[in-house]
Design a protein around this motif. Structure first.
Motif, PDB file in Angstrom:
ATOM      1  N   ALA A  16      -6.030  -4.283   3.646  1.00 48.54           N
ATOM      2  CA  ALA A  16      -5.963  -2.916   3.138  1.00 48.54           C
ATOM      3  C   ALA A  16      -4.692  -2.701   2.330  1.00 48.54           C
ATOM      4  O   ALA A  16      -4.705  -2.058   1.270  1.00 48.54           O
ATOM      5  CB  ALA A  16      -6.037  -1.923   4.297  1.00 48.54           C
ATOM      6  N   GLY A  17      -3.586  -3.258   2.819  1.00 48.89           N
ATOM      7  CA  GLY A  17      -2.321  -3.130   2.095  1.00 48.89           C
ATOM      8  C   GLY A  17      -2.363  -3.821   0.750  1.00 48.89           C
ATOM      9  O   GLY A  17      -1.843  -3.300  -0.245  1.00 48.89           O
ATOM     10  N   ALA A  18      -2.988  -5.003   0.696  1.00 48.59           N
ATOM     11  CA  ALA A  18      -3.106  -5.720  -0.574  1.00 48.59           C
ATOM     12  C   ALA A  18      -3.938  -4.920  -1.571  1.00 48.59           C
ATOM     13  O   ALA A  18      -3.614  -4.860  -2.770  1.00 48.59           O
ATOM     14  CB  ALA A  18      -3.721  -7.101  -0.346  1.00 48.59           C
ATOM     15  N   LEU A  19      -5.018  -4.296  -1.101  1.00 49.98           N
ATOM     16  CA  LEU A  19      -5.846  -3.477  -1.982  1.00 49.98           C
ATOM     17  C   LEU A  19      -5.056  -2.278  -2.505  1.00 49.98           C
ATOM     18  O   LEU A  19      -5.132  -1.939  -3.693  1.00 49.98           O
ATOM     19  CB  LEU A  19      -7.091  -3.007  -1.230  1.00 49.98           C
ATOM     20  N   MET A  20      -4.282  -1.656  -1.631  1.00 48.52           N
ATOM     21  CA  MET A  20      -3.513  -0.482  -2.048  1.00 48.52           C
ATOM     22  C   MET A  20      -2.458  -0.831  -3.089  1.00 48.52           C
ATOM     23  O   MET A  20      -2.299  -0.118  -4.093  1.00 48.52           O
ATOM     24  CB  MET A  20      -2.851   0.161  -0.825  1.00 48.52           C
ATOM     25  N   THR A  21      -1.717  -1.905  -2.862  1.00 51.62           N
ATOM     26  CA  THR A  21      -0.697  -2.277  -3.843  1.00 51.62           C
ATOM     27  C   THR A  21      -1.327  -2.724  -5.148  1.00 51.62           C
ATOM     28  O   THR A  21      -0.781  -2.484  -6.227  1.00 51.62           O
ATOM     29  CB  THR A  21       0.226  -3.380  -3.297  1.00 51.62           C
ATOM     30  N   CYS A  22      -2.511  -3.343  -5.066  1.00 54.97           N
ATOM     31  CA  CYS A  22      -3.215  -3.757  -6.278  1.00 54.97           C
ATOM     32  C   CYS A  22      -3.630  -2.550  -7.110  1.00 54.97           C
ATOM     33  O   CYS A  22      -3.318  -2.454  -8.305  1.00 54.97           O
ATOM     34  CB  CYS A  22      -4.439  -4.591  -5.915  1.00 54.97           C
ATOM     35  N   PRO A 182     -11.081   5.217   1.725  1.00 59.12           N
ATOM     36  CA  PRO A 182     -11.634   4.480   2.875  1.00 59.12           C
ATOM     37  C   PRO A 182     -10.681   3.415   3.416  1.00 59.12           C
ATOM     38  O   PRO A 182     -10.584   3.218   4.639  1.00 59.12           O
ATOM     39  CB  PRO A 182     -12.905   3.840   2.303  1.00 59.12           C
ATOM     40  N   ALA A 183      -9.955   2.719   2.515  1.00 62.51           N
ATOM     41  CA  ALA A 183      -9.013   1.693   2.975  1.00 62.51           C
ATOM     42  C   ALA A 183      -7.913   2.302   3.831  1.00 62.51           C
ATOM     43  O   ALA A 183      -7.445   1.683   4.801  1.00 62.51           O
ATOM     44  CB  ALA A 183      -8.416   0.954   1.779  1.00 62.51           C
ATOM     45  N   SER A 184      -7.478   3.518   3.501  1.00 66.47           N
ATOM     46  CA  SER A 184      -6.424   4.172   4.268  1.00 66.47           C
ATOM     47  C   SER A 184      -6.853   4.417   5.709  1.00 66.47           C
ATOM     48  O   SER A 184      -6.035   4.336   6.639  1.00 66.47           O
ATOM     49  CB  SER A 184      -6.048   5.504   3.617  1.00 66.47           C
TER      50      SER A 184
END
Length: 411
Positions: A16-22, A182-184
């Motif tokens: 989830a963190g990787a998706l957010m930073t991306c 949703p990732a959050s």
């Protein structure tokens, strides 16, 4: 929750963190792709459009400190959820801007504040979840920024070519909402480690720091200054990479691919240098990576052909991407997990100030001299300064402990 199940779910938090930073950094840095279309369509100067990213990084830097402190106090989920909503809002509203000032404020403030909510809080969350492979977890969250040029920027370039810059930015904003909200909700607090395990950690700090004590140490000052100069050195060359390649005669979509190659190399650099740091120490790898970064920047003055751009993008990407997670590793090893969100948020704030310089400086250099030459000369000098600062960082295995504070603690 058992240790094995907690460990397994920790990788979901990392993902989830990787998706957010991306998505967060990708949306912000995609302005490099929007730069020329916006400038030509609206008649705004490159320096004026680039100033939106400068404002982004200034706001991200200020916000990163507060987001990190809030995540330590209230948890990471609420922080990244608010950031996700702000990010989409910034992109959607900026796509409808009718004046340069309006665009600068919407893209610069909302997206900058939103982007600051992802990196430091999710790095802290990942490092709290993952024990045995902490450097890898931190590198993977940070790797999201390296994936951004391979995903968000090409997607933006395709949308611009198919429609226009306004439609492209609007679509990216809606996609940000759809992906990140949703990732959050997947982010959970890490289970508390047993006291015996925490005490037995090979790199656990001997002293339980408070934030105020950490901010007074020379180690914090050195890390913050190193991160500032590192980002000040590479931000301009990264942001103006597409424009510079196009000036050298490379087609727009191909120029974006040069940027994407750098991002892919940055992804590999994060993983390779992170693994190397586990073997020989984060400080040594950081110094070496910063040195390669500085000379890669200088080499841009000598390239002009597509093959040369690709080769240099590989080396430059490995260097600037690989060093980025190492600051978080040093913060975690030296100051511990309890205040990592606050301390790394503060370090990231200085990094964001450095990132703010490059886009504006590059735009100013081009508008003034009709060339990016002085951008690369200045960035090379700042890159060498980053090497000198990193060399002065003391080993985290011999942490500095304020005598006055320890005396009070003993009393």
């Amino acid at each position: 929750m058992s240790k094995s199940s907690g460990f397994d779910y920790g990788w979901i938090v990392v993902g989830a963190g990787a998706l957010m930073t991306c998505v967060g950094m990708g949306a912000m840095l995609s302005l490099a792709v929007f730069l020329q279309p916006i400038s030509e369509s609206m008649g705004w100067s490159r320096a004026g459009v680039s100033a939106a990213v400068t404002l982004d990084f200034l706001c991200m830097g200020i916000a990163a400190f507060f987001w990190g402190a809030l995540s330590d106090r209230f948890g990471t989920r609420i922080v990244v959820l608010i950031g996700s909503m702000l990010l989409g809002t910034g992109l959607v509203t900026a796509s409808q801007a009718t004046s340069l000032l309006q665009f600068q404020l919407l893209f610069g403030i909302l997206i900058g504040v939103a982007a600051g909510s992802f990196y430091a809080p999710m790095i802290a969350a990942a490092s709290a979840w993952i024990e045995s492979r902490r450097s890898l977890a931190v590198a993977l969250v940070s790797a999201g920024m390296g994936v951004a040029p391979l995903t968000v920027s090409p997607f933006a370039s395709w949308l611009i070519a198919a429609y226009d810059w306004r439609t492209a930015m609007l679509v990216i904003g809606i996609a940000a909402w759809a992906l990140l909200i949703p990732a959050s909700l997947l982010v959970r607090p890490a289970p508390q480690a047993p006291a015996s395990a925490a005490a037995g950690g090979a790199r656990a700090p001997d002293f339980e720091w408070s934030a105020s004590q950490a901010f007074r140490t020379p180690q914090f000052v050195t890390l913050a200054l190193a991160h500032f100069t590192c980002c000040a050195a590479h931000s301009g060359p990264i942001f103006h990479m597409v424009s510079y390649a196009m000036i050298c005669g490379i087609a727009p979509l191909t120029a974006v691919s040069v940027y994407s190659v750098a991002g892919l190399s940055g992804l590999g650099g994060r993983l390779v240098l992170g693994a190397l740091a586990d073997r020989i120490g984060a400080k040594h790898v950081l110094v070496g990576g910063l040195l390669v970064q500085a000379f890669s920047i200088a080499t841009y003055l000598a390239v002009g052909q597509l093959g040369e751009f690709y080769a240099l993008s590989v080396i430059f990407g490995l260097a600037y991407g690989g060093v980025m997670p190492l600051y978080a590793v040093l913060v975690r090893e030296f100051f511990g997990a309890r205040i990592m969100g606050t301390v790394f948020g503060a370090v990231s704030a200085f990094a964001s100030l450095g990132m703010a310089l490059g886009p504006w400086a590059g735009g100013w250099a081009f508008d003034t001299f009709h060339s990016y030459g002085w951008l690369y000369v200045g960035s090379f000098g700042i890159g060498l300064a980053a090497v000198a600062v990193a060399l002065s960082f003391p080993s985290t295995r011999r942490p500095f402990q304020p005598t006055l504070d320890l005396g009070r603690a003993a009393a």
